[in-house]
Design a protein around this motif. Structure first.
Motif, PDB file in Angstrom:
ATOM      1  N   LYS A  14      20.998 131.954  58.670  1.00  0.00           N
ATOM      2  CA  LYS A  14      20.401 132.877  57.685  1.00  0.00           C
ATOM      3  C   LYS A  14      19.358 132.215  56.771  1.00  0.00           C
ATOM      4  O   LYS A  14      18.938 132.806  55.776  1.00  0.00           O
ATOM      5  CB  LYS A  14      21.485 133.550  56.806  1.00  0.00           C
ATOM      6  CG  LYS A  14      22.526 134.347  57.594  1.00  0.00           C
ATOM      7  CD  LYS A  14      21.996 135.735  57.956  1.00  0.00           C
ATOM      8  CE  LYS A  14      23.104 136.634  58.489  1.00  0.00           C
ATOM      9  NZ  LYS A  14      23.747 136.100  59.718  1.00  0.00           N
ATOM     10  N   ILE A  15      18.962 130.966  57.084  1.00  0.00           N
ATOM     11  CA  ILE A  15      17.903 130.341  56.294  1.00  0.00           C
ATOM     12  C   ILE A  15      16.558 130.879  56.754  1.00  0.00           C
ATOM     13  O   ILE A  15      16.279 130.914  57.950  1.00  0.00           O
ATOM     14  CB  ILE A  15      17.952 128.803  56.441  1.00  0.00           C
ATOM     15  CG1 ILE A  15      19.157 128.267  55.668  1.00  0.00           C
ATOM     16  CG2 ILE A  15      16.658 128.156  55.938  1.00  0.00           C
ATOM     17  CD1 ILE A  15      19.311 126.771  55.729  1.00  0.00           C
ATOM     18  N   HIS A  16      15.764 131.352  55.792  1.00  0.00           N
ATOM     19  CA  HIS A  16      14.434 131.861  56.133  1.00  0.00           C
ATOM     20  C   HIS A  16      13.444 130.714  56.037  1.00  0.00           C
ATOM     21  O   HIS A  16      13.075 130.313  54.936  1.00  0.00           O
ATOM     22  CB  HIS A  16      14.020 132.986  55.180  1.00  0.00           C
ATOM     23  CG  HIS A  16      15.000 134.122  55.180  1.00  0.00           C
ATOM     24  ND1 HIS A  16      15.202 134.915  56.273  1.00  0.00           N
ATOM     25  CD2 HIS A  16      15.833 134.582  54.216  1.00  0.00           C
ATOM     26  CE1 HIS A  16      16.124 135.830  55.999  1.00  0.00           C
ATOM     27  NE2 HIS A  16      16.532 135.638  54.747  1.00  0.00           N
ATOM     28  N   THR A  37       9.280 119.174  50.899  1.00  0.00           N
ATOM     29  CA  THR A  37      10.235 119.091  52.006  1.00  0.00           C
ATOM     30  C   THR A  37      11.062 120.381  52.079  1.00  0.00           C
ATOM     31  O   THR A  37      11.491 120.893  51.053  1.00  0.00           O
ATOM     32  CB  THR A  37      11.188 117.897  51.771  1.00  0.00           C
ATOM     33  OG1 THR A  37      10.389 116.727  51.677  1.00  0.00           O
ATOM     34  CG2 THR A  37      12.159 117.740  52.923  1.00  0.00           C
ATOM     35  N   GLY A  38      11.227 120.878  53.279  1.00  0.00           N
ATOM     36  CA  GLY A  38      12.005 122.111  53.463  1.00  0.00           C
ATOM     37  C   GLY A  38      11.181 123.366  53.313  1.00  0.00           C
ATOM     38  O   GLY A  38      11.703 124.476  53.396  1.00  0.00           O
ATOM     39  N   ALA A  39       9.866 123.222  53.136  1.00  0.00           N
ATOM     40  CA  ALA A  39       9.012 124.393  52.927  1.00  0.00           C
ATOM     41  C   ALA A  39       8.821 125.182  54.223  1.00  0.00           C
ATOM     42  O   ALA A  39       8.608 126.390  54.190  1.00  0.00           O
ATOM     43  CB  ALA A  39       7.655 123.956  52.389  1.00  0.00           C
ATOM     44  N   GLY A  40       8.880 124.502  55.345  1.00  0.00           N
ATOM     45  CA  GLY A  40       8.716 125.211  56.626  1.00  0.00           C
ATOM     46  C   GLY A  40       7.586 124.653  57.469  1.00  0.00           C
ATOM     47  O   GLY A  40       7.181 125.262  58.465  1.00  0.00           O
ATOM     48  N   THR A  42       7.387 121.887  59.491  1.00  0.00           N
ATOM     49  CA  THR A  42       7.772 121.525  60.862  1.00  0.00           C
ATOM     50  C   THR A  42       8.019 122.781  61.700  1.00  0.00           C
ATOM     51  O   THR A  42       7.608 122.864  62.871  1.00  0.00           O
ATOM     52  CB  THR A  42       9.032 120.632  60.837  1.00  0.00           C
ATOM     53  OG1 THR A  42       8.736 119.454  60.097  1.00  0.00           O
ATOM     54  CG2 THR A  42       9.467 120.241  62.242  1.00  0.00           C
ATOM     55  N   THR A  43       8.667 123.765  61.104  1.00  0.00           N
ATOM     56  CA  THR A  43       8.903 125.032  61.803  1.00  0.00           C
ATOM     57  C   THR A  43       7.578 125.664  62.225  1.00  0.00           C
ATOM     58  O   THR A  43       7.428 126.145  63.359  1.00  0.00           O
ATOM     59  CB  THR A  43       9.680 125.994  60.888  1.00  0.00           C
ATOM     60  OG1 THR A  43      10.856 125.329  60.422  1.00  0.00           O
ATOM     61  CG2 THR A  43      10.057 127.261  61.621  1.00  0.00           C
ATOM     62  N   PHE A  44       6.614 125.651  61.314  1.00  0.00           N
ATOM     63  CA  PHE A  44       5.273 126.184  61.591  1.00  0.00           C
ATOM     64  C   PHE A  44       4.682 125.523  62.843  1.00  0.00           C
ATOM     65  O   PHE A  44       4.191 126.191  63.750  1.00  0.00           O
ATOM     66  CB  PHE A  44       4.397 125.916  60.362  1.00  0.00           C
ATOM     67  CG  PHE A  44       3.000 126.481  60.437  1.00  0.00           C
ATOM     68  CD1 PHE A  44       2.667 127.678  59.817  1.00  0.00           C
ATOM     69  CD2 PHE A  44       1.997 125.788  61.130  1.00  0.00           C
ATOM     70  CE1 PHE A  44       1.370 128.192  59.876  1.00  0.00           C
ATOM     71  CE2 PHE A  44       0.705 126.293  61.199  1.00  0.00           C
ATOM     72  CZ  PHE A  44       0.388 127.496  60.564  1.00  0.00           C
TER      73      PHE A  44
HETATM   74  N1  LIG Z   1      17.287 124.221  63.546  1.00  0.00           N
HETATM   75  C1  LIG Z   1      17.482 124.624  62.269  1.00  0.00           C
HETATM   76  N2  LIG Z   1      18.579 125.332  61.960  1.00  0.00           N
HETATM   77  C2  LIG Z   1      18.784 125.746  60.708  1.00  0.00           C
HETATM   78  N3  LIG Z   1      17.966 125.532  59.695  1.00  0.00           N
HETATM   79  C3  LIG Z   1      16.836 124.834  59.927  1.00  0.00           C
HETATM   80  C4  LIG Z   1      16.541 124.345  61.234  1.00  0.00           C
HETATM   81  N4  LIG Z   1      15.359 123.689  61.183  1.00  0.00           N
HETATM   82  C5  LIG Z   1      14.932 123.782  59.902  1.00  0.00           C
HETATM   83  N5  LIG Z   1      15.812 124.462  59.137  1.00  0.00           N
HETATM   84  C6  LIG Z   1      15.670 124.800  57.745  1.00  0.00           C
HETATM   85  O1  LIG Z   1      14.470 125.536  57.614  1.00  0.00           O
HETATM   86  C7  LIG Z   1      13.796 125.126  56.449  1.00  0.00           C
HETATM   87  C8  LIG Z   1      12.390 124.640  56.795  1.00  0.00           C
HETATM   88  O2  LIG Z   1      12.518 123.439  57.530  1.00  0.00           O
HETATM   89  P1  LIG Z   1      11.263 122.584  58.021  1.00  0.00           P
HETATM   90  O3  LIG Z   1      10.337 123.500  58.744  1.00  0.00           O
HETATM   91  O4  LIG Z   1      11.780 121.435  58.755  1.00  0.00           O
HETATM   92  O5  LIG Z   1      10.598 122.132  56.651  1.00  0.00           O
HETATM   93  P2  LIG Z   1       9.559 120.941  56.363  1.00  0.00           P
HETATM   94  O6  LIG Z   1       9.089 120.426  57.667  1.00  0.00           O
HETATM   95  O7  LIG Z   1       8.483 121.581  55.565  1.00  0.00           O
HETATM   96  O8  LIG Z   1      10.283 119.925  55.563  1.00  0.00           O
HETATM   97  C9  LIG Z   1      14.632 124.058  55.775  1.00  0.00           C
HETATM   98  O9  LIG Z   1      15.420 124.701  54.779  1.00  0.00           O
HETATM   99  C10 LIG Z   1      15.510 123.556  56.882  1.00  0.00           C
HETATM  100  O10 LIG Z   1      16.739 123.128  56.393  1.00  0.00           O
END
Ligand SMILES: Nc1ncnc2c1ncn2[C@@H]1O[C@H](COP(=O)(O)OP(=O)(O)O)[C@@H](O)[C@H]1O
Ligand SMILES: [Mg+2]
Lengths: 225, 295
Positions: A14-16, A37-40, A42-44
């Motif tokens: 449920k983390i957005h 850190t945690g902004a998103g 890497t996800t992007f």
């Molecule tokens: N596989 C995953 N499962 C659950 N939560 C994740 C996963 N990957 C990242 N998150 C969460 O998503 C959020 C964004 O993560 P991330 O994109 O890695 O941020 P950044 O690279 O900017 O530090 C963070 O709160 C992280 O904990």
């Protein structure tokens, strides 16, 4: 080259991680992706090479809608995208040359071409003289360069780098930056996730700022914040 | 492509080396399974030979008294061939009986030395269409004065077939179980080997290797292990078989034991194919799906 329309990414817990992201990155651009850190960030980046699929919204890369891309075609998307990871992901059971050659071998490139391309890129990053060395004997900066070499040896359209200067001193960091600029000038679209304020401010490039999964600002010749 | 093949084989050996002890354990367990499979095949082959032999002997034999007249013999043969279930009737004279015995024992001539005169009676052999008729035929023949005794192996044959069928079926069940276990072992070994190489696999998938390109080194790893194990098994089996067959032949010269090269080669081929199959199949199911994405 890269477009995102109303992209959301919610993890099973449920983390957005991303919330309604809209962006357009043109061919040949150099873009910083900044934010805490945690902004998103890497996800992007993962959404672009289909390391993940968005929960909602469309990601379009080089005219291809990634949600509609068949799994069997994902490898061909990846051949157009070089990725440099936060944790290097180098192979420590083979030498510098073989680490770079690996990304050409797995797509079936001829040996003669592999030799030529790998030697060429090792010359550019200044590691030619260490091509028979095991990567764990290299410094942090050298390992980072090696990762970049592996990512670009196949001449991808896009280079994604995740905090490549994270643990390096400013001088080495700027060295890496110059390498990335060079790759960008060859025509590769470069996206670099970073929270290295010094480098971002010095570079004078487009800066996309992500905060809690949302695009907070997007400025040309921007500074960190 | 040849170039890719070199890459696969190199990676397969790298992986085998990386998991030395596990690789060794797989080869040992697979070899053991294949040896048991081979032993079963050899035993069942000989059972089949034996069954064929006794099935071709669906006969009743009526031994004749020495003083029976030629006329009576002709009548007897005539009458018998008209009984229900009789396929063929043959008269075997005393001389013919002795000749046959001599042929059967040709390699052990010495056993016949010292027998002064032909001790065997004349007989008629009655070949039947089914074992079920034997009893009735024997009963009918026993009414004749010129007949000393009627022998038929009907019930014994039936029981033997039942026993051998049971042995074969139990064997088959045990073999299936063993092969299943071998596949499981192969699957878990390949899984461990996949895991120990998850970094390579991850990088392969990230730089655009197709899922088949990623699978091939592991399939080759399974193939090589299967091939190696089956060669070991074949060597042990053939050597062991030939050795023990020699011994059994000396102890039980009457038993018909096969040492036909064609059949042994065929069994070797079956073992090798099974080994290779188990190796490849094990790899395939541990690599059913290559994941390109996180959730
Ligand atoms: N596989 C995953 N499962 C659950 N939560 C994740 C996963 N990957 C990242 N998150 C969460 O998503 C959020 C964004 O993560 P991330 O994109 O890695 O941020 P950044 O690279 O900017 O530090 C963070 O709160 C992280 O904990
Ligand atoms: Mg990150």
């Amino acid at each position: 080259m890269i477009r995102m329309f109303h992209v959301f990414k919610t993890f099973p817990n449920k983390i957005h991680a991303l919330w309604d992201v809209n962006i357009h990155i043109k061919k040949g651009e150099f873009v910083f992706l900044v934010g805490p850190t945690g902004a998103g960030k890497t996800t992007f980046l993962k959404l672009i090479y289909r390391g993940m699929l968005p929960s909602k919204g469309q990601v379009i890369v080089d005219g291809v809608n990634l949600a509609r891309l068949k799994t069997s075609l994902v490898p061909y998307l990846r051949r157009e995208i070089g990725v440099v990871f936060q944790d290097f992901k180098l192979l420590y059971d083979r030498n510098v040359f073989e680490n770079v050659a690996f990304s050409l071998r797995v797509v079936g490139t001829k040996n003669a071409i592999i030799r030529q391309e790998v030697n060429n890129i090792l010359n550019i990053i200044g590691l030619y003289h260490k091509k028979n060395t095991n990567p764990h004997l290299l410094s942090g900066g050298e390992q980072q360069k090696l990762c970049i070499a592996r990512a670009v040896v196949s001449h991808p359209l896009i280079l994604l780098t995740d905090e490549p200067t994270g643990n390096l001193d400013p001088e080495t960091s700027w060295d890496i930056m110059k390498l990335l600029f060079k790759i960008n000038i060859w025509g590769t679209t470069v996206i670099m996730a970073s929270h290295d304020k010094l480098m971002v401010d010095k570079a004078q490039k487009r800066v996309v700022r992500i905060e809690r999964g949302e695009v907070a600002s997007d400025t040309q010749k921007g500074i960190y914040s | 492509m040849l170039r890719n093949m070199f890459f696969y084989i190199k990676e397969a050996f790298l992986s085998t080396k990386k998991n030395g002890i596990m690789s060794f354990a797989t080869i040992i367990s697979l070899t053991a399974t294949l040896i048991i499979v081979g032993m079963f095949l050899l035993i069942s082959l000989n059972i089949n030979l034996f069954l064929n032999e006794i099935e071709s002997q669906l006969v009743a034999i009526a031994y004749l008294k020495d003083d029976i007249s030629e006329e009576d013999i002709n009548k007897l043969v005539q009458d018998t061939s008209e009984l229900q279930g009789v396929k063929d009737v043959r008269y075997i004279s005393k001389e013919e009986a002795f000749q046959r015995l001599r042929e059967d024992l040709s390699e052990h001539e010495d056993m016949l030395a010292g027998i002064p005169e032909n001790p065997l009676p004349a007989s008629i052999e009655i070949l039947v269409t089914e074992t079920d008729f034997l009893e009735e035929i024997a009963f009918q023949l026993n009414q004749y004065k010129g007949i000393e005794e009627v022998n038929y192996g009907g019930q014994l044959t039936k029981n033997l077939i039942l026993v051998f069928d049971f042995v074969r079926n139990t064997g088959l069940a045990i073999i299936s179980l063993l092969i299943f276990i071998s596949v499981l072992i192969m699957v878990s070994v390949i899984k461990i080997s996949v895991h120990s190489r998850h970094e390579e696999i991850e990088i392969m998938s990230l730089v655009g290797a197709t899922s088949w390109f990623i699978r091939w080194p592991f399939i080759i790893e399974g193939f090589l292990k299967g091939l190696f194990s089956s060669f070991l098994a074949v060597i042990v089996l053939i050597k062991g078989y030939l050795y023990y067959m020699e011994k059994i032949r000396i102890i039980l010269p009457f038993l018909n034991i096969s040492s036909d090269q064609i059949i042994l080669i065929r069994i070797a081929v079956i073992i090798i194919l099974s080994g290779v199959f188990i190796g490849i199949f094990g790899s395939m199911i541990s690599l059913r799906k290559i994941r390109y994405e996180e959730l």
